[in-house]
Every structure is written in structure tokens, then in C-alpha cells.
Write an enzyme that holds these catalytic residues in place. Structure first.
Site, short mmCIF file in Angstrom:
data_model
loop_
_atom_site.label_atom_id
_atom_site.label_comp_id
_atom_site.label_asym_id
_atom_site.label_seq_id
_atom_site.Cartn_x
_atom_site.Cartn_y
_atom_site.Cartn_z
N CYS A 165 20.19 -18.59 62.97
CA CYS A 165 19.65 -18.49 61.58
C CYS A 165 20.58 -18.89 60.36
O CYS A 165 20.26 -20.16 60.39
CB CYS A 165 19.70 -16.29 61.82
SG CYS A 165 18.81 -15.88 60.10
N HIS A 223 14.48 -15.95 66.16
CA HIS A 223 16.03 -14.91 66.72
C HIS A 223 14.70 -14.47 67.95
O HIS A 223 14.19 -13.34 67.76
CB HIS A 223 15.57 -13.37 65.77
CG HIS A 223 16.13 -13.48 64.72
ND1 HIS A 223 17.55 -13.37 64.54
CD2 HIS A 223 16.24 -13.81 63.19
CE1 HIS A 223 18.75 -13.35 63.46
NE2 HIS A 223 17.17 -13.66 62.51
N GLU A 283 16.61 -14.01 70.44
CA GLU A 283 17.76 -13.12 71.05
C GLU A 283 17.29 -11.97 70.71
O GLU A 283 17.82 -10.38 71.65
CB GLU A 283 19.03 -13.61 70.68
CG GLU A 283 19.68 -12.89 68.58
CD GLU A 283 18.93 -13.81 68.13
OE1 GLU A 283 19.23 -13.88 67.07
OE2 GLU A 283 18.32 -14.66 68.07
#
Length: 359
Positions: free
Chosen positions: A146, A239, A241
Site C-alpha cells: 500500500c 491488502h 493481509e
């Protein structure tokens, strides 16, 4: 691929409680198994500091090569911290100077919150550049997430991110653009990825800079790319994660900020994230919160539990597969850089063989 619990970092205890495979440091040192040392440069704000540790260690620990993973968290100066975060970092993080001396095989760089319109004006800009200048010559592969992707693409390739007219917030379907790349081995050619950001770099910007775009959204929104060699730098704009409820907790924070008067407008419901019934409940809640603010009355409680039951996780398995591929490549290519013969039986024209030839 067991993670070595080599310190008293609290996240190791959480991983053990969640059933993840951990190995005590003393046991690891008695085993004749190859070690892989991964740095985690955590630049996230205080409230997300330990959550981010957990999210990335889960992905790192999901890889299945026969190797011990030693994860080394550290951070850089220039990030505002409260006393608790400073104490946590002092107790559990490692100095960058020690990692420079000991060496790393791979590096993960997280996102960060920013307060300036230009990333070059952020206090962490130069310290981050120092880390990256070192990593370029000493680390097999760096994976950026990001904001780190935005900052380092600007620093290394002159790519300036662009402010969007509305927040990119939700979960979108994506497709593999270079589906024969070893990083995408075994992944579906279409899969979901969460996003949460006001700024973007585009697939076109990466391509014009000579970088490879591996994955983009169905609408053409860049998610995953690499440096021209295919592995030394890995760029993520989404993202993988995120936990199942990460966007929900962010949604709650934004609604609370509106109720407190810190935001002028109600936040939108994250796109493509909630099941239809939950999305309707979220919109009804926003109506009630807006009415309460107009009436100067307390806002109704956020229906977090009911909304959480309407969230499907459609991205974590893909994220685990991506990290498994990434660390597997780091493992093989680190050996290659050290002069260890490359994998027997890999044809030079196979995707993995072509990648090895470029590193």
C-alpha cells in the site's frame, strides 16, 4: 514452514493460541535446517501496530517450504508514537543497524498513515530511503504494501500517486495479467482483494516505467507488480493481509469519527464487502447516525456483531498462496546468489528458470 519464536514479541503467543506452527529458538538452533530471515518494517500507526504484526506473520508462516522462518520486526524514525507504542518497539523490535550487520533474505514493508499532501515531505521519507538503499544491494526480495508501494515507486521510479475523487474502499474481483509468473503459480486466475485508500498508482504508470503488472482488478485497477527482473521488488496496492473484519473495524472508526464531529460526511459502506442483508443494515445504521447528529442526540450503537456475520472472507487463501510462492522463490534465489546450484530439473525456459536467469 515454522516461524521461530526467537523473542518475547506478544504476537508469537497469539499465533500459538491460533494454532500456528511455531518453533522455539533453542530448538531451532539444534536443528540442521536452513534459516530464512525476513525483516518486517512496520510503519503502521499505534492502533494498528500489533495487528499488522499478526496479519503479516500469519501470511509469512503459511508458506510450506522446509525452512525455519526468523521474522525481525523493526521500524524507522519520523513516525508519531505514543508512550505505549514506544515501549513496545523498544522491548520487541530490533535496531536497523543490527539487521544490516546480520543480514536479511527478504523484507516486508508495511503501509503508514501520512499527514502531508506530498510523500517527500513525510518525516519518514529519508529513513525509509536509507533502508531501501541498503536492501537493494543486500536483500533478495522486498515486498511493499500500500503506502510503502506508493512511496517507493515515487522514490525509485518517479511514479507519483494520484488522489482519487472518492475512497477506494471494499473488496473487488481481480484477474491475473501475467498468469505464468512464478509468484502466481497455483493461484486462481480470478480472485478478490481488499482495498482501502484515497490515492492510487495505475497499471499504465507501472507499464510506462518498465515495470511488470501481474494482477489488476477487473476494472483495471493495479494490485500486484514487480521490478523488471520479476522478484527483487514486489509491489502490492491492495491488502491480502487483512483479517475478515479489518474493513468492518475501519468502517466503525469512520462512523464514530462522524458522530464525534471529526468528519463532515458519513462514510460510505465498503463496496462488495457485506452480504445484501448486512449492507442494508449498515445503510439503515448510517441513516440513524445521521439523524442523531442532526437532532443532537447520542448515536445508536454500531451493530458490529450483526454486520460481522454478513462478511465473507474471499481473499486470505489467495494471499497465503502468494506469500508461499514469494518465500519459496526467495529461498531458491538466495541460494543462487550464494553460489548454491539452482534447482535440478528446471528448464531455462520454464517460468522459474527464466526468473532465475534475470536475478
Amino acid at each position: 514452514m515454522p516461524i521461530v519464536a526467537h523473542s518475547d514479541l506478544p504476537v508469537f503467543g497469539q499465533l500459538a493460541r491460533d494454532g500456528h506452527d511455531l518453533l522455539a529458538a533453542d530448538d531451532a538452533r539444534r536443528q540442521d535446517i536452513r534459516e530464512l530471515h525476513v525483516g518486517l518494517l512496520n510503519m503502521m500507526p499505534d492502533a494498528a501496530l500489533q495487528v499488522t504484526e499478526l496479519q503479516f506473520l500469519r501470511l509469512i508462516g503459511s508458506a510450506n517450504a522446509i525452512v525455519q522462518i526468523w521474522v525481525h520486526p523493526f521500524t524507522v524514525p519520523g513516525l508519531a508514537r505514543d508512550a505505549d507504542a514506544v515501549a513496545h518497539i523498544a522491548a520487541h523490535y530490533e535496531p536497523f543497524e543490527r539487521l544490516q550487520a546480520d543480514g536479511l533474505d527478504a523484507l516486508v514493508v508495511t503501509g503508514a498513515n501520512v499527514s502531508n499532501p506530498h510523500l517527500r515531505d513525510e518525516p519518514f521519507w529519508d529513513p525509509l530511503g536509507e533502508v531501501m538503499d541498503w536492501a537493494r544491494d543486500h536483500v533478495t526480495s522486498v515486498l511493499c504494501s500500500c503506502l510503502a508501494t506508493h512511496a517507493l515507486l515515487e522514490r525509485t521510479h518517479g511514479i507519483t500517486r494520484r488522489r482519487m475523487s472518492s475512497k477506494r474502499w471494499g473488496v473487488w474481483p481481480h484477474r491475473a495479467v501475467l498468469d505464468d509468473h512464478p509468484l502466481l503459480a497455483g493461484l486462481n486466475t480470478r480472485f478478490d482483494v481488499p482495498h482501502s485508500r484515497w490515492n492510487e498508482v495505475t497499471s499504465r504508470q507501472l507499464s510506462e516505467a518498465g515495470l511488470d503488472v501481474l494482477v489488476e482488478s477487473v476494472e483495471g485497477d493495479f494490485h500486484l507488480g514487480t521490478s523488471p527482473d520479476g522478484i527483487r521488488m514486489v509491489w502490492l496496492q491492495g491488502h491480502p493481509e487483512y483479517d475478515r473484519v479489518s474493513l468492518l473495524k475501519e468502517f466503525k472508526r469512520e462512523v464514530d469519527r462522524y458522530s464525534a464531529g471529526d468528519l463532515d460526511d458519513l462514510p460510505p459502506v465498503p463496496d462488495h464487502y457485506l452480504a445484501p442483508a448486512a449492507a442494508r443494515l449498515a445503510r439503515h445504521h448510517l441513516d440513524a447516525v445521521g439523524q442523531a447528529r442532526d437532532d443532537h442526540t447520542p448515536a445508536p450503537p454500531f451493530p458490529e456483531g450483526d454486520l460481522a456475520r454478513g462478511v465473507d472472507n474471499t481473499w486470505t487463501d489467495t494471499g497465503k498462496a502468494l506469500f508461499n510462492n514469494w518465500l519459496g522463490l526467495v529461498y531458491r534465489l538466495t541460494d543462487l546468489r550464494r553460489g548454491v546450484p539452482f534447482m535440478d530439473g528446471v528448464h531455462p525456459q520454464d517460468p522459474l528458470g527464466r526468473l532465475a536467469a534475470r536475478v
